[in-house]
Design an enzyme around this catalytic site. Structure first.
Site, PDB file in Angstrom:
ATOM      1  N   TRP A   1     -27.511  21.234 -14.279  1.00  0.00           N
ATOM      2  CA  TRP A   1     -28.894  20.912 -13.899  1.00  0.00           C
ATOM      3  C   TRP A   1     -29.333  21.746 -12.709  1.00  0.00           C
ATOM      4  O   TRP A   1     -30.445  22.282 -12.682  1.00  0.00           O
ATOM      5  CB  TRP A   1     -29.051  19.423 -13.606  1.00  0.00           C
ATOM      6  CG  TRP A   1     -28.605  18.554 -14.741  1.00  0.00           C
ATOM      7  CD1 TRP A   1     -27.673  17.549 -14.703  1.00  0.00           C
ATOM      8  CD2 TRP A   1     -29.063  18.597 -16.110  1.00  0.00           C
ATOM      9  NE1 TRP A   1     -27.532  16.993 -15.952  1.00  0.00           N
ATOM     10  CE2 TRP A   1     -28.365  17.609 -16.830  1.00  0.00           C
ATOM     11  CE3 TRP A   1     -29.993  19.386 -16.785  1.00  0.00           C
ATOM     12  CZ2 TRP A   1     -28.568  17.383 -18.194  1.00  0.00           C
ATOM     13  CZ3 TRP A   1     -30.193  19.166 -18.145  1.00  0.00           C
ATOM     14  CH2 TRP A   1     -29.492  18.176 -18.828  1.00  0.00           C
TER      15      TRP A   1
ATOM     16  N   ASP B   1     -32.553  16.659  -6.596  1.00  0.00           N
ATOM     17  CA  ASP B   1     -32.552  16.049  -7.926  1.00  0.00           C
ATOM     18  C   ASP B   1     -31.634  14.838  -7.845  1.00  0.00           C
ATOM     19  O   ASP B   1     -30.420  14.969  -7.762  1.00  0.00           O
ATOM     20  CB  ASP B   1     -32.040  17.064  -8.955  1.00  0.00           C
ATOM     21  CG  ASP B   1     -32.001  16.506 -10.378  1.00  0.00           C
ATOM     22  OD1 ASP B   1     -32.240  15.296 -10.566  1.00  0.00           O
ATOM     23  OD2 ASP B   1     -31.733  17.293 -11.309  1.00  0.00           O
TER      24      ASP B   1
ATOM     25  N   LYS C   1     -31.503   7.232 -16.218  1.00  0.00           N
ATOM     26  CA  LYS C   1     -30.109   7.077 -15.813  1.00  0.00           C
ATOM     27  C   LYS C   1     -29.932   5.727 -15.112  1.00  0.00           C
ATOM     28  O   LYS C   1     -29.165   4.896 -15.535  1.00  0.00           O
ATOM     29  CB  LYS C   1     -29.662   8.216 -14.888  1.00  0.00           C
ATOM     30  CG  LYS C   1     -30.054   9.617 -15.340  1.00  0.00           C
ATOM     31  CD  LYS C   1     -29.395  10.033 -16.646  1.00  0.00           C
ATOM     32  CE  LYS C   1     -29.971  11.281 -17.277  1.00  0.00           C
ATOM     33  NZ  LYS C   1     -29.710  12.529 -16.612  1.00  0.00           N
TER      34      LYS C   1
END
Ligand SMILES: *Cc1c(COP(=O)(O)O)cnc(C)c1O
Length: 358
Positions: free
Chosen positions: A100, A170, A194
């Site tokens: 990511w 993030d 998540k």
């Protein structure tokens, strides 16, 4: 029967939240309609929308000079929106600690100078690299990290000291897992699926002064933070049901003691699982100990066939979604807030039994 779901995302939600949502599915309050059927401009929805924002602010202790925005397009769209909105001088620093973080870095290259400060790619992202401050760009527009690496199971346990350069994080897979000092960041973003709710909404927490007026530019209207801010994230139709679910999850967190209690609960679960791995001769965790994630616990047997057998037998025993990310293989147990201690203990017991039998 509900299973123990170790999915990395979309992931397990608190059972109480699902039951509450079920009880309100046909009729929310005395509105005569489901939240899904409501106008996003209605009074009923406004209470949900503003309530979710207020609860997030309260639970995370977000200072007044930060705005909370609801945006669609997932964390991936933030890989674009962040450079587009934040790059003024046209340069930013990146630490690449996984897939990511790598994507955030490569997308930013389209918009300006995206400096790679450090990477842990050399050892398949099994650690968080030491940062050499002399490499930081002093006048960068921002400094980007992926705080918890969902795929590889590592986490930044201390933040880079970026001085006056806004830190962008993030937090997709660690938001709400523990208390954080929001004032240390310029921008925090997290997709909901998540640890916060179902997919569909991404939360952006941005320091007010970083919201630029881009109305005179060609930048797409829907990619400008200012548009979301000016319209309370209601410029167009927001993902109303996802926001409603996030609100229920935040209520659940608050009722269960807030983020300090979540942290203690998560530490307990992580300790059970890492201890089980460390005390095993069959399983090992590929991550440098001090960098281990609290949320995503990776482990391998070292033999691909045995990994496969473990995943299959675990599934039969009611432990699902334990396969590692398709790019790395092995196993991964994601143990977000909604995973109960009993689920993790049962998995640890199952691992022990599997080891004895194989
Ligand atoms: C899941 C995840 C993403 C990708 O999220 P999308 O909503 O699919 O774009 C990005 N970053 C991290 C840390 C993640 O865990």
């Amino acid at each position: 029967m509900r299973v123990y779901n170790f999915s990395a995302g979309p992931a397990v939600l608190p059972e109480e939240v699902l039951k509450k949502a079920a009880s309100e599915l046909l009729e929310y309050g005395d509105s005569g309609q489901s939240v899904m059927e409501m106008s996003h401009r209605s009074k009923e929805y406004e209470v949900i929308h503003d309530g979710c924002i207020a609860l997030l602010r309260e639970v995370m202790a977000i200072p007044d000079n930060y705005k909370i925005l609801f945006i669609q397009g997932g964390a991936h769209m933030q890989f674009e929106m962040i450079p587009l909105n934040l790059m003024q001088k046209g340069k930013a620093d990146f630490v690449v600690t996984g897939q990511w973080a790598g994507k955030a870095h490569s997308e930013a290259k389209k918009y300006g100078e995206a400096n790679l400060i450090a990477s842990s790619k050399d050892k398949t992202f099994s650690y968080i690299p030491e940062l050499d401050k002399s490499k930081f760009t002093p006048d960068a527009d921002y400094f980007h990290i992926c705080e918890n690496n969902t795929i590889f199971g590592t986490k930044f346990w201390s933040l880079p000291e970026t001085g006056g350069v806004p830190l962008v994080s993030d937090m997709s897979s660690c938001i709400l897992s523990e208390p954080v000092d929001v004032s240390k960041y310029g921008l925090i973003y997290a997709c909901a699926q998540k640890n916060m709710g179902p997919s569909g909404v991404t939360i952006v927490i941005i320091r007010e002064d970083l919201i630029r007026d881009l109305s005179e530019t060609k930048f797409p209207t829907m990619l400008q933070y200012k548009i979301y801010d000016e319209n309370n994230s209601l410029y167009n139709t927001p993902p109303t049901y996802s926001i409603y679910m996030c609100k229920l999850v935040l209520e659940w967190i608050k009722e269960n003691g807030g983020l300090a209690a979540m942290k203690a609960h998560n530490e307990k679960k992580a300790a059970i699982l890492y201890n089980a791995i460390d005390n095993s001769k069959m399983f090992s965790n590929p991550v440098v100990k001090k960098d281990r994630s609290l949320m995503n616990v990776t482990f391998v047997t070292g033999k691909e066939d045995l990994d496969k057998k473990f995943i299959a037998e675990a599934k039969k025993a009611g432990f699902v979604n334990l396969a590692g990310h398709r790019s790395v293989g092995g196993m991964r147990a994601s143990i977000y807030n909604a995973m109960p201690v009993e689920g993790v203990q049962a998995l640890a017991d199952f691992m022990k039994k599997f080891e004895e039998e194989n």
